[in-house]
Design a protein around this motif. Structure first.
Motif, short mmCIF file in Angstrom:
data_model
loop_
_atom_site.label_atom_id
_atom_site.label_comp_id
_atom_site.label_asym_id
_atom_site.label_seq_id
_atom_site.Cartn_x
_atom_site.Cartn_y
_atom_site.Cartn_z
N GLY A 35 0.83 -1.28 -0.06
CA GLY A 35 0.02 -0.13 0.12
C GLY A 35 0.79 1.24 0.01
O GLY A 35 0.69 2.26 -0.71
N SER A 36 2.06 1.31 0.83
CA SER A 36 2.60 2.41 0.67
C SER A 36 3.36 2.73 -0.52
O SER A 36 3.58 3.91 -0.85
CB SER A 36 3.87 2.23 2.13
OG SER A 36 3.32 2.08 3.08
N SER A 37 3.73 1.71 -1.17
CA SER A 37 4.58 1.65 -2.61
C SER A 37 3.48 2.19 -3.26
O SER A 37 3.94 2.97 -4.18
CB SER A 37 5.18 0.33 -2.90
OG SER A 37 6.17 -0.10 -2.05
N ILE A 38 2.50 1.73 -3.43
CA ILE A 38 1.17 2.01 -4.45
C ILE A 38 1.20 3.62 -4.36
O ILE A 38 0.97 4.57 -5.24
CB ILE A 38 0.16 1.55 -4.40
CG1 ILE A 38 0.46 0.17 -4.91
CG2 ILE A 38 -0.95 1.90 -5.28
CD1 ILE A 38 0.74 -0.32 -6.60
N THR A 39 0.84 4.10 -3.05
CA THR A 39 0.76 5.46 -2.71
C THR A 39 1.89 6.21 -3.01
O THR A 39 1.51 7.42 -3.53
CB THR A 39 0.39 5.80 -1.11
OG1 THR A 39 -0.70 4.85 -0.60
CG2 THR A 39 0.21 7.07 -0.87
N ALA A 40 3.04 5.87 -2.73
CA ALA A 40 4.39 6.68 -3.22
C ALA A 40 4.13 7.18 -4.78
O ALA A 40 4.40 8.01 -5.32
CB ALA A 40 5.41 5.97 -2.62
N ALA A 41 4.00 6.02 -5.34
CA ALA A 41 3.89 6.12 -6.91
C ALA A 41 2.85 6.89 -7.32
O ALA A 41 3.00 7.83 -8.38
CB ALA A 41 3.74 4.53 -7.46
N CYS A 42 1.79 6.78 -6.84
CA CYS A 42 0.42 7.44 -7.07
C CYS A 42 0.99 9.04 -6.87
O CYS A 42 0.46 10.05 -7.48
CB CYS A 42 -0.66 7.35 -6.43
SG CYS A 42 -1.39 5.67 -7.01
N LYS A 43 1.50 9.37 -5.82
CA LYS A 43 1.97 10.84 -5.31
C LYS A 43 2.96 11.23 -6.31
O LYS A 43 2.80 12.62 -6.82
CB LYS A 43 2.58 10.69 -3.99
CG LYS A 43 1.40 10.56 -2.93
CD LYS A 43 1.99 10.72 -1.60
CE LYS A 43 1.59 11.87 -0.87
NZ LYS A 43 1.96 12.13 0.67
N GLU A 44 3.88 10.52 -6.69
CA GLU A 44 4.78 10.85 -7.78
C GLU A 44 4.26 11.34 -9.22
O GLU A 44 4.48 12.25 -9.89
CB GLU A 44 5.98 9.79 -7.95
CG GLU A 44 6.93 9.96 -9.05
CD GLU A 44 7.90 10.97 -8.82
OE1 GLU A 44 8.49 11.54 -9.80
OE2 GLU A 44 8.16 11.25 -7.78
N ASP A 49 2.19 15.19 -13.01
CA ASP A 49 0.99 15.76 -13.62
C ASP A 49 0.95 17.24 -13.49
O ASP A 49 0.55 17.82 -14.30
CB ASP A 49 -0.07 15.10 -13.29
CG ASP A 49 -1.27 15.53 -14.19
OD1 ASP A 49 -1.40 15.33 -15.50
OD2 ASP A 49 -2.23 16.06 -13.38
N GLY A 50 1.14 17.62 -12.06
CA GLY A 50 0.93 19.05 -11.83
C GLY A 50 -0.44 19.48 -11.54
O GLY A 50 -0.79 20.30 -11.13
N ASN A 51 -1.41 18.54 -12.07
CA ASN A 51 -2.99 18.96 -11.70
C ASN A 51 -3.60 17.91 -11.04
O ASN A 51 -4.96 17.78 -11.35
CB ASN A 51 -3.53 19.24 -13.28
CG ASN A 51 -4.99 20.24 -12.96
OD1 ASN A 51 -4.96 20.71 -12.18
ND2 ASN A 51 -5.81 20.01 -14.02
N ALA A 52 -2.92 17.35 -10.07
CA ALA A 52 -3.73 16.23 -9.33
C ALA A 52 -3.14 15.96 -8.07
O ALA A 52 -1.81 16.64 -8.02
CB ALA A 52 -3.48 14.95 -10.26
N VAL A 53 -3.66 15.44 -7.11
CA VAL A 53 -3.23 15.19 -5.88
C VAL A 53 -3.86 13.86 -5.29
O VAL A 53 -4.66 13.51 -5.79
CB VAL A 53 -3.72 16.33 -4.72
CG1 VAL A 53 -3.06 17.57 -5.21
CG2 VAL A 53 -5.26 16.49 -4.51
N VAL A 54 -3.22 13.56 -4.48
CA VAL A 54 -3.55 12.08 -3.50
C VAL A 54 -4.28 12.76 -2.41
O VAL A 54 -3.82 13.23 -1.55
CB VAL A 54 -2.61 11.16 -3.29
CG1 VAL A 54 -2.96 9.90 -2.59
CG2 VAL A 54 -1.86 10.56 -4.41
N LEU A 55 -5.45 12.42 -2.20
CA LEU A 55 -6.28 12.63 -1.17
C LEU A 55 -6.31 12.01 0.26
O LEU A 55 -6.17 12.18 1.35
CB LEU A 55 -7.93 13.00 -1.33
CG LEU A 55 -8.01 14.13 -2.56
CD1 LEU A 55 -9.64 14.13 -2.75
CD2 LEU A 55 -7.70 15.47 -1.88
N ASN A 56 -6.42 10.66 -0.45
CA ASN A 56 -6.43 9.44 0.79
C ASN A 56 -6.08 8.11 0.24
O ASN A 56 -6.29 8.03 -0.78
CB ASN A 56 -7.83 9.66 1.53
CG ASN A 56 -8.83 9.16 0.81
OD1 ASN A 56 -9.14 8.01 0.51
ND2 ASN A 56 -9.86 9.90 0.78
N THR A 57 -5.71 7.46 1.54
CA THR A 57 -5.78 5.82 0.76
C THR A 57 -6.87 5.33 2.00
O THR A 57 -7.15 5.67 2.85
CB THR A 57 -4.41 5.17 1.29
OG1 THR A 57 -3.91 5.46 2.80
CG2 THR A 57 -3.27 6.01 0.43
#
Length: 111
Positions: A35-44, A49-57
């Motif tokens: 889960g941490s690895s996937i979240t890190a990849a999504c944040k990267e 992208d510059g127009n997106a954010v990760v809100l939660n897991t």
């Protein structure tokens, strides 16, 4: 099976806001950094992208994930990150339903 589902906001009409990104086999209460690895990849990806954010897991809340959830939320409260960890409060109910019926059903997913 541990599955990663992304949910997007403000999708164009007719476009599904959900994307099944990845899945992997998991033994019962397997502890890993998946889960941490996937979240890190999504944040990267969001940063690039510059127009997106990760809100939660979100996790199913079993004991093997509580330490990671706690760490994420403490870092959020300390101002070290912008996303939080949410838990599926119905997980135990679905698990009980599975044990009572002796099988799984797609109808219990997401409820």
């Amino acid at each position: 099976v541990k599955i990663v589902v992304l949910c997007f906001q403000r999708t164009p009409p007719g476009m599904c806001p959900y994307l099944c990104l990845q899945g992997r086999p998991q033994t019962v209460n397997d502890t890993s950094d998946y889960g941490s690895s996937i979240t890190a990849a999504c944040k990267e990806a969001a940063q690039r992208d510059g127009n997106a954010v990760v809100l939660n897991t979100s996790t199913d809340g079993v004991s093997c994930e509580t330490a990671a959830n706690k760490s994420i939320n403490i870092e959020f409260l300390e101002g070290k990150r912008d996303d939080v960890a949410l838990v599926d409060t119905n997980h135990n109910g679905k698990n009980k339903r599975y044990q009572l019926l002796g099988g799984s059903s797609p109808s219990s997913i997401g409820r």
